[in-house]
Design a protein around this motif. Structure first.
Motif, PDB file in Angstrom:
ATOM      1  N   LEU A   1       0.867  -1.171   0.000  1.00 27.42           N
ATOM      2  CA  LEU A   1       0.000   0.000   0.000  1.00 27.42           C
ATOM      3  C   LEU A   1       0.907   1.225   0.000  1.00 27.42           C
ATOM      4  CD1 LEU A   1      -2.666  -1.029   2.703  1.00 27.42           C
ATOM      5  CD2 LEU A   1      -2.398  -1.831   0.344  1.00 27.42           C
ATOM      6  N   HIS A   2       0.684   2.114  -0.951  1.00 31.85           N
ATOM      7  CA  HIS A   2       1.601   3.240  -1.182  1.00 31.85           C
ATOM      8  C   HIS A   2       0.823   4.554  -1.186  1.00 31.85           C
ATOM      9  CE1 HIS A   2       4.838   5.616  -2.950  1.00 31.85           C
ATOM     10  NE2 HIS A   2       4.036   5.962  -3.945  1.00 31.85           N
ATOM     11  N   ILE A   3       1.333   5.554  -0.492  1.00 25.07           N
ATOM     12  CA  ILE A   3       0.649   6.840  -0.368  1.00 25.07           C
ATOM     13  C   ILE A   3       1.160   7.823  -1.416  1.00 25.07           C
ATOM     14  CG2 ILE A   3       0.115   8.772   1.161  1.00 25.07           C
ATOM     15  CD1 ILE A   3       0.786   6.830   3.514  1.00 25.07           C
ATOM     16  N   SER A   4       0.217   8.457  -2.126  1.00 23.46           N
ATOM     17  CA  SER A   4       0.582   9.473  -3.114  1.00 23.46           C
ATOM     18  C   SER A   4      -0.202  10.764  -2.841  1.00 23.46           C
ATOM     19  CB  SER A   4       0.368   8.953  -4.534  1.00 23.46           C
ATOM     20  OG  SER A   4       1.013   9.804  -5.468  1.00 23.46           O
ATOM     21  N   THR A   5      -0.307  11.615  -3.847  1.00 22.79           N
ATOM     22  CA  THR A   5      -0.687  13.001  -3.597  1.00 22.79           C
ATOM     23  C   THR A   5      -1.526  13.624  -4.701  1.00 22.79           C
ATOM     24  OG1 THR A   5       0.268  15.236  -3.303  1.00 22.79           O
ATOM     25  CG2 THR A   5       1.514  13.696  -4.622  1.00 22.79           C
ATOM     26  N   ASP A   6      -2.241  14.681  -4.358  1.00 26.83           N
ATOM     27  CA  ASP A   6      -2.998  15.484  -5.324  1.00 26.83           C
ATOM     28  C   ASP A   6      -2.078  16.208  -6.301  1.00 26.83           C
ATOM     29  OD1 ASP A   6      -2.377  16.906  -2.754  1.00 26.83           O
ATOM     30  OD2 ASP A   6      -3.006  18.650  -3.898  1.00 26.83           O
ATOM     31  N   TYR A   7      -0.795  16.351  -5.966  1.00 32.37           N
ATOM     32  CA  TYR A   7       0.136  17.091  -6.823  1.00 32.37           C
ATOM     33  C   TYR A   7       0.427  16.383  -8.145  1.00 32.37           C
ATOM     34  CZ  TYR A   7       1.398  20.752  -3.461  1.00 32.37           C
ATOM     35  OH  TYR A   7       1.381  21.842  -2.625  1.00 32.37           O
ATOM     36  N   VAL A   8      -0.074  15.173  -8.325  1.00 39.18           N
ATOM     37  CA  VAL A   8       0.099  14.503  -9.626  1.00 39.18           C
ATOM     38  C   VAL A   8      -0.806  15.146 -10.677  1.00 39.18           C
ATOM     39  CG1 VAL A   8       0.770  12.329  -8.565  1.00 39.18           C
ATOM     40  CG2 VAL A   8      -1.633  12.704  -9.184  1.00 39.18           C
ATOM     41  N   PHE A   9      -1.750  15.995 -10.247  1.00 41.90           N
ATOM     42  CA  PHE A   9      -2.635  16.715 -11.173  1.00 41.90           C
ATOM     43  C   PHE A   9      -2.185  18.167 -11.298  1.00 41.90           C
ATOM     44  CE2 PHE A   9      -5.427  13.430  -9.207  1.00 41.90           C
ATOM     45  CZ  PHE A   9      -5.643  12.668 -10.345  1.00 41.90           C
ATOM     46  N   ASP A  10      -2.584  18.818 -12.413  1.00 46.50           N
ATOM     47  CA  ASP A  10      -2.180  20.218 -12.604  1.00 46.50           C
ATOM     48  C   ASP A  10      -3.123  21.209 -11.927  1.00 46.50           C
ATOM     49  OD1 ASP A  10      -4.399  20.324 -14.321  1.00 46.50           O
ATOM     50  OD2 ASP A  10      -3.180  20.177 -16.135  1.00 46.50           O
ATOM     51  N   GLY A  11      -4.279  20.729 -11.455  1.00 44.88           N
ATOM     52  CA  GLY A  11      -5.181  21.594 -10.708  1.00 44.88           C
ATOM     53  C   GLY A  11      -6.034  22.519 -11.553  1.00 44.88           C
ATOM     54  N   THR A  12      -6.130  22.251 -12.858  1.00 44.18           N
ATOM     55  CA  THR A  12      -6.903  23.142 -13.732  1.00 44.18           C
ATOM     56  C   THR A  12      -8.331  22.657 -13.970  1.00 44.18           C
ATOM     57  OG1 THR A  12      -6.097  22.001 -15.712  1.00 44.18           O
ATOM     58  CG2 THR A  12      -4.811  23.883 -14.940  1.00 44.18           C
ATOM     59  N   SER A  13      -8.666  21.475 -13.480  1.00 46.29           N
ATOM     60  CA  SER A  13     -10.013  20.936 -13.676  1.00 46.29           C
ATOM     61  C   SER A  13     -11.046  21.758 -12.901  1.00 46.29           C
ATOM     62  CB  SER A  13     -10.062  19.484 -13.206  1.00 46.29           C
ATOM     63  OG  SER A  13     -11.386  18.990 -13.238  1.00 46.29           O
ATOM     64  N   ASN A  14     -12.281  21.777 -13.436  1.00 47.22           N
ATOM     65  CA  ASN A  14     -13.374  22.469 -12.755  1.00 47.22           C
ATOM     66  C   ASN A  14     -14.128  21.547 -11.807  1.00 47.22           C
ATOM     67  OD1 ASN A  14     -12.961  24.982 -14.069  1.00 47.22           O
ATOM     68  ND2 ASN A  14     -13.997  24.193 -15.894  1.00 47.22           N
ATOM     69  N   ILE A  15     -13.800  20.257 -11.835  1.00 44.85           N
ATOM     70  CA  ILE A  15     -14.488  19.284 -10.984  1.00 44.85           C
ATOM     71  C   ILE A  15     -13.454  18.475 -10.201  1.00 44.85           C
ATOM     72  CG2 ILE A  15     -16.509  19.098 -12.501  1.00 44.85           C
ATOM     73  CD1 ILE A  15     -15.294  16.498 -13.607  1.00 44.85           C
ATOM     74  N   ALA A  16     -13.931  17.704  -9.236  1.00 45.02           N
ATOM     75  CA  ALA A  16     -13.026  16.864  -8.449  1.00 45.02           C
ATOM     76  C   ALA A  16     -12.408  15.782  -9.330  1.00 45.02           C
ATOM     77  CB  ALA A  16     -13.796  16.235  -7.290  1.00 45.02           C
ATOM     78  N   TYR A  17     -11.143  15.494  -9.085  1.00 40.37           N
ATOM     79  CA  TYR A  17     -10.412  14.524  -9.900  1.00 40.37           C
ATOM     80  C   TYR A  17     -10.767  13.090  -9.510  1.00 40.37           C
ATOM     81  CZ  TYR A  17      -7.308  18.168 -11.732  1.00 40.37           C
ATOM     82  OH  TYR A  17      -6.804  19.273 -12.367  1.00 40.37           O
ATOM     83  N   THR A  18     -11.101  12.281 -10.504  1.00 44.48           N
ATOM     84  CA  THR A  18     -11.277  10.849 -10.275  1.00 44.48           C
ATOM     85  C   THR A  18      -9.922  10.166 -10.462  1.00 44.48           C
ATOM     86  OG1 THR A  18     -11.782  10.422 -12.602  1.00 44.48           O
ATOM     87  CG2 THR A  18     -13.652  10.908 -11.134  1.00 44.48           C
ATOM     88  N   GLU A  19      -9.869   8.890 -10.111  1.00 46.61           N
ATOM     89  CA  GLU A  19      -8.603   8.147 -10.183  1.00 46.61           C
ATOM     90  C   GLU A  19      -8.079   8.018 -11.609  1.00 46.61           C
ATOM     91  OE1 GLU A  19     -10.502   7.026  -6.302  1.00 46.61           O
ATOM     92  OE2 GLU A  19     -11.192   7.428  -8.344  1.00 46.61           O
ATOM     93  N   ASN A  20      -8.964   8.008 -12.592  1.00 44.06           N
ATOM     94  CA  ASN A  20      -8.507   7.845 -13.982  1.00 44.06           C
ATOM     95  C   ASN A  20      -8.366   9.172 -14.719  1.00 44.06           C
ATOM     96  OD1 ASN A  20     -11.175   8.468 -14.288  1.00 44.06           O
ATOM     97  ND2 ASN A  20     -11.777   6.594 -15.365  1.00 44.06           N
TER      98      ASN A  20
END
Length: 292
Positions: free
Chosen positions: A97-116
């Motif tokens: 089990l490995h912990i990651s972060t929201d920083y893998v996204f660029d943050g430009t989406s208007n909605i919440a990020y799904t896993e895919n």
């Protein structure tokens, strides 16, 4: 069930050790000095000694701004380390089990990020964490990558403790109000991971892969700070809350860019494991009580 935890001195690692024992697991928490995940010989030796049934990687290089000038170390801890853990787990047929972060996204989406959702990290930290995710997935089938955001607890460096310190020193504070996410307590992340670990221990079918877990409701850093000071003042942790001013990210430049949208959609982890998002306002209350 034996669980080996790397990064046991950090926020989530400490919470995993604390709650893992309470939940009946045989927990082996290792700090970075005891388990250097970037050293294969050290990793092999610890695995041989502990003989874990499952591994949780809570080790990470999390100095977001410093990573911009210290990329070699960031990639060593955030990419090489997870890769060596994954390879060792595969050799011994152990889930990771490995912990990651929201920083893998660029943050430009208007909605919440799904896993895919499409990943597009904008900082060295985010890029190194995404590289770590990929190295785990490429080298081990039995893996869970848990992305989270805005972690806070009573230990270590985090936004809650920084606000309390600054609030005691200053009468006025300027807080960024155009970045949004879900504050998440280290305790809740630990319990989410331990719930997954328990499912693994029951030998039930697991849908391996990536999951999101954060607190709700989503808020801005400004709104988070406002709640921190309201609760802290009511609990008499501070004598008087400072005056808060909301500012734009552009008014507070940092070496590493921050995602404006760090909202993670947590519906998948609820559907698969029955794990609900953290009620961060209640968790904040619990952390402030501990800081009293």
């Amino acid at each position: 069930m034996k669980i080996l935890i790397s990064g046991a001195a950090g926020q989530v690692g400490s919470a995993l050790v604390k709650h893992g024992s309470k939940r009946g697991f045989e927990v082996f928490g290792m700090s970075s000095s005891e388990l250097d995940i970037t050293n294969l010989r050290n990793v092999d030796a610890v695995f041989a000694q502990v003989k874990p049934d499952l591994v949780i990687n809570a080790s990470a290089y999390t100095a977001v701004d410093k990573a911009e000038s210290d990329s070699e170390l960031a990639y060593s801890v955030n990419e090489l380390g997870p890769k060596l853990l994954a390879l060792t787990c595969r050799k011994r047929d152990i889930p990771l089990l490995h912990i990651s972060t929201d920083y893998v996204f660029d943050g430009t989406s208007n909605i919440a990020y799904t896993e895919n959702a499409l990943t597009n990290p904008q900082s060295v930290y985010g890029k190194s964490k995404l590289a770590g995710e990929l190295s785990v997935k490429e080298n081990l089938e039995q893996n869970i990558v848990l992305r989270t955001a805005w972690v806070f607890s009573e230990i270590g460096s985090n936004f809650v403790k920084t606000m309390l310190r600054l609030g005691a020193e200053r009468e006025k504070l300027s807080i960024v109000a155009d970045q949004f996410g879900g504050p998440t307590s280290a305790d809740s992340i630990a319990n989410a991971l331990l719930t997954i670990a328990a499912r693994v221990g029951e030998k039930r079918d697991i849908k391996w892969g990536t999951y999101h877990f954060t607190g709700l409701p989503y808020c801005s850093w400004y709104e988070f700070a406002k709640e921190i000071f309201q609760q802290a003042e009511s609990m008499r942790l501070i004598s008087k809350a400072p005056e808060l001013a909301s500012i734009f990210s552009s008014e507070y430049p940092t070496p590493a860019p921050r995602p404006l949208n760090s909202k993670l959609d947590c519906s998948k982890i609820y559907k698969e494991f029955g794990i609900e998002p953290d009620d961060w306002k209640q968790s904040l209350r619990d952390v402030l009580r501990q800081l009293q």
